[in-house]
Scaffold this active site. Structure first.
Site, PDB file in Angstrom:
ATOM      1  N   TYR A  54      16.674  53.544  27.211  1.00  0.00           N
ATOM      2  CA  TYR A  54      17.899  54.241  26.826  1.00  0.00           C
ATOM      3  C   TYR A  54      18.213  55.337  27.852  1.00  0.00           C
ATOM      4  O   TYR A  54      17.432  56.278  28.022  1.00  0.00           O
ATOM      5  CB  TYR A  54      17.784  54.858  25.435  1.00  0.00           C
ATOM      6  CG  TYR A  54      17.592  53.867  24.303  1.00  0.00           C
ATOM      7  CD1 TYR A  54      17.800  52.495  24.480  1.00  0.00           C
ATOM      8  CD2 TYR A  54      17.201  54.300  23.046  1.00  0.00           C
ATOM      9  CE1 TYR A  54      17.624  51.595  23.452  1.00  0.00           C
ATOM     10  CE2 TYR A  54      17.029  53.411  21.996  1.00  0.00           C
ATOM     11  CZ  TYR A  54      17.228  52.056  22.202  1.00  0.00           C
ATOM     12  OH  TYR A  54      17.046  51.176  21.170  1.00  0.00           O
ATOM     13  N   PRO A 207      23.395  49.159  11.283  1.00  0.00           N
ATOM     14  CA  PRO A 207      23.731  48.893   9.880  1.00  0.00           C
ATOM     15  C   PRO A 207      25.225  48.975   9.590  1.00  0.00           C
ATOM     16  O   PRO A 207      25.691  48.431   8.592  1.00  0.00           O
ATOM     17  CB  PRO A 207      22.955  49.976   9.124  1.00  0.00           C
ATOM     18  CG  PRO A 207      22.785  51.079  10.109  1.00  0.00           C
ATOM     19  CD  PRO A 207      22.594  50.389  11.437  1.00  0.00           C
ATOM     20  N   ALA A 209      27.502  47.839  11.788  1.00  0.00           N
ATOM     21  CA  ALA A 209      28.161  46.897  12.706  1.00  0.00           C
ATOM     22  C   ALA A 209      28.904  47.648  13.812  1.00  0.00           C
ATOM     23  O   ALA A 209      30.087  47.446  14.052  1.00  0.00           O
ATOM     24  CB  ALA A 209      29.108  45.962  11.957  1.00  0.00           C
ATOM     25  N   GLY A 285      22.785  56.681  14.382  1.00  0.00           N
ATOM     26  CA  GLY A 285      22.943  57.623  15.475  1.00  0.00           C
ATOM     27  C   GLY A 285      24.053  58.595  15.136  1.00  0.00           C
ATOM     28  O   GLY A 285      24.675  58.499  14.072  1.00  0.00           O
TER      29      GLY A 285
END
Length: 333
Positions: A54, A207, A209, A285
């Site tokens: 990342y 979760p 999408a 996030g």
């Protein structure tokens, strides 16, 4: 915040995990990232997920700095290895012994920690003998650099092969980290049954999408300014599969269900994922601290069976279930 066991282990993790894939080290400034981590801690989140790839290592550095001073024993830190890092040389990717051993050392240096709780194979490596990969992970555990080992986006056969070798080596794989949400259900027919059989649970990414299930994208409307769908470096390619007017119209049918439960659509999406008993945690996030505070309200929510059925009915034409879509690159990237 509620907590769940990770696989067939004694480790408890928070139902909501804070993940920093598309934000830390790339999309948001470090002080904002730190504020988001603080908001996560304040909300009872103890589990944090990152990866060496990342932002080419910067995400691990930002997370480590944001958690500096916290009691290490009160946190569960997850990271991953597989995707290219550094100058992206021939051994800077994959699951060879060389890359795993160098990867864990570099991750611990960037995180400024002595160990991680969960070290995950970020994909399956078709170029490295699985025996070599599992033996390297066993050594990482023996050296005390990781307490548990998991995988990400492995299919059912790969999980079975890996678990058999892991048990021979004296440890067990405890988790799989797949993409999973009310639209993307490719793990339901094969991966989840295998995980239950093997004592593994799911650490779910996306979760919502990529934000589509939050309801912010509307059929026939321009993409919201500053959204993920408009950011070529922040996931626009990932969300594009969902930006179809038929899909967005079906997603909009979920709003009355969310209203009935007193939830936002984003909270409904997370609560739906957590309703699967094989899911240990949902990764979320944030680019703003208030997003964290809102998302954690999905923890502990029970969705009645009749509303789960209505969700299925609303999304039915748009649900993707093909198990062959759980796939890793045929060669190292």
């Amino acid at each position: 915040m509620d907590y769940r066991y990770l696989g067939r282990s004694g480790l408890k993790i928070s139902e909501i995990t804070y993940g920093n894939w598309l934000t830390h080290g790339s999309q948001v400034e470090n002080d904002v990232a730190s504020a988001c981590v603080r908001a996560a801690l304040d909300a009872g989140i103890t589990t944090f997920d990152t990866a060496d790839a990342y932002a080419n290592g910067k995400a691990e550095e930002v997370l480590g700095a944001a958690l500096a001073g916290e009691r290490r024993e009160s946190l569960e830190i997850f990271t991953k290895v597989y995707w290219p890092v550094g100058p992206k040389g021939p051994n800077d990717a994959g699951l060879s012994r060389k890359h795993i051993m160098e990867g864990i050392n570099n991750s611990l240096r960037r995180l400024n920690m002595g160990y991680v709780d969960l070290y995950q194979a970020h994909r399956f490596d078709h170029e490295t003998p699985l025996e070599e990969t599992i033996a390297a992970f066993a050594d990482v555990i023996r050296q005390g650099k990781a307490l548990y080992i998991g995988v990400s986006e492995w299919n059912a056969e790969q999980m079975r092969r890996g678990q058999a070798l892991a048990r021979e080596a004296g440890f067990s794989l405890v988790s799989n980290q797949p993409q999973y949400n009310a639209l993307w259900r490719v793990i339901e027919s094969e991966v989840i049954p295998a995980a239950k059989e093997l004592g593994m649970s799911q650490v779910v990414w996306s979760p919502m999408a990529q934000g589509v299930l939050s309801g912010k994208y509307l059929p026939g409307a321009p993409l919201p300014e500053g959204s993920r769908a408009t950011d070529a470096h922040g996931g626009a390619n990932m969300i594009s599969r969902y930006l179809d007017d038929d899909i967005l119209s079906n997603v909009a049918k979920l709003r009355p269900i969310a209203d009935e439960l007193g939830l936002s659509m984003a909270q409904l999406a997370i609560a739906w994922v957590l309703a699967n008993e094989n899911v240990a945690t949902a990764l979320v996030g944030a680019s703003r601290p208030e997003q964290v505070a809102e998302n954690v309200k999905a923890a502990g929510v029970a969705i009645p069976a009749e509303l789960m059925e209505r969700i299925d009915q609303a999304l039915a034409p748009s649900i993707i279930r093909d198990p062959t879509l759980t796939v890793s690159p045929g060669s190292r990237p």
